[in-house]
Write an enzyme that holds these catalytic residues in place. Structure first.
Site: not given
Length: 301
Positions: A118-119, A159, A245, A274
């Site tokens: 993710d980030w 999102w 995901d 995810h």
């Protein structure tokens, strides 16, 4: 900038999180990190994303530490036990990069294996590309380094709008929804622990809108420059994406085609949503350990 610090008692007796806290100061803010395993071993840097914190890696940290690796898992500013600026405009992609660069410089980490999702990927891949001599390998799961030159998935747009406009931003519920497994009440308490109320959630709210979504995004040029480095990256690069995901689906194949170090690696597809650290932590950690065993055994560069 004004910042809040989550009271320590919010983190008392968290399930499966026995790790001693460590802190450094970045830009006048206290940043927390986990540091487990032999202090003289080559480090694994586990970087979380949105809206989680180092608790996400709680099952992987002991597995990698037991294999003889030093495991570093920071909480990004705005998350976990790290300080939380209260204004959403205090957060930018470059500001997060500056905070992480300060973390890297102060800890003096070298010979790093990056594990990111993710980030953690948007920041970690940039960090590796901008400090290539300090990284020896990369393991990427459910993450990417977008430049704004490609359209983002519809699931991400939904999102992003939710994060910006929804009056309700339930951290634990978000992670629960993004996992195949169902979080137990103690796990939900742990994910909610950093955020006593909505004033603490500015960093979590900010991240989705900071993803480069157009070619003229403020982060586009720096991310394009990072890709130029990654397109010459010969060191081991392993993908460990999950099979469920909707946001990052297909990203593993894209990276495998662009990064030379991904060629010939035993890429794995893990079972999960995810948050694959929740769904397949043992398999994820084992893939990391196996990669390093091959490297240290002379099987890889």
């Amino acid at each position: 900038m004004d910042a809040l610090r989550t009271p320590d008692e919010r983190f008392n007796r968290l399930l499966d999180y026995p790790f001693e806290p460590h802190y450094i100061e970045v830009d006048g803010l206290r940043m927390h990190y986990v540091d487990e395993g032999p202090a003289d071993a080559k480090p694994i840097l586990m970087m979380h994303g949105e809206p989680s914190w180092s608790y996400l890696y709680r099952h992987m940290i002991p597995i990698c530490a037991a294999a003889g690796h030093r495991v570093i898992a920071p909480d990004l500013i705005g998350f976990g036990k790290s300080d939380k600026p209260t204004d959403i405009t205090d957060y930018s992609y470059q500001q997060h990069m500056d905070w992480m660069q300060s973390f890297l410089d102060q800890t003096g980490l070298t010979d790093i294996t990056l594990v990111c999702q993710d980030w953690g990927s948007l920041l970690g891949l940039r960090l590796a590309a901008e400090n290539p001599d300090r990284f020896r390998a990369i393991v990427l799961g459910n993450g990417m380094l977008p430049t704004g030159d490609q359209a983002l998935p519809k699931a991400f747009q939904i999102w992003k709008n939710f994060a910006i406009y929804s009056p309700w931003f339930p951290i634990a519920k978000i992670i629960d929804t993004g996992s195949f497994k169902k979080l137990g009440p103690d796990e939900k308490r742990a994910y909610d622990a950093p955020f006593p109320n909505k004033k603490y959630k500015a960093g979590a709210r900010a991240f989705p809108k900071l993803v480069p979504a157009s070619p003229n995004d403020p982060a586009t040029e720096a991310n394009r420059a990072a890709w130029k480095v990654l397109e010459q990256w010969e060191k081991p690069f392993l993908t460990t994406f999950s099979n469920g995901d909707p946001v990052t689906r297909g990203g593993d194949k894209y990276v495998q085609e662009r990064v030379p170090g991904a060629k010939g690696q035993p890429h794995v597809t893990l079972t999960g949503g995810h948050f694959l650290q929740e769904d397949s932590p043992v398999q994820f950690a084992t893939a990391v350990n196996d990669l390093l065993a091959r490297m240290d055994g002379g099987g890889l560069g």
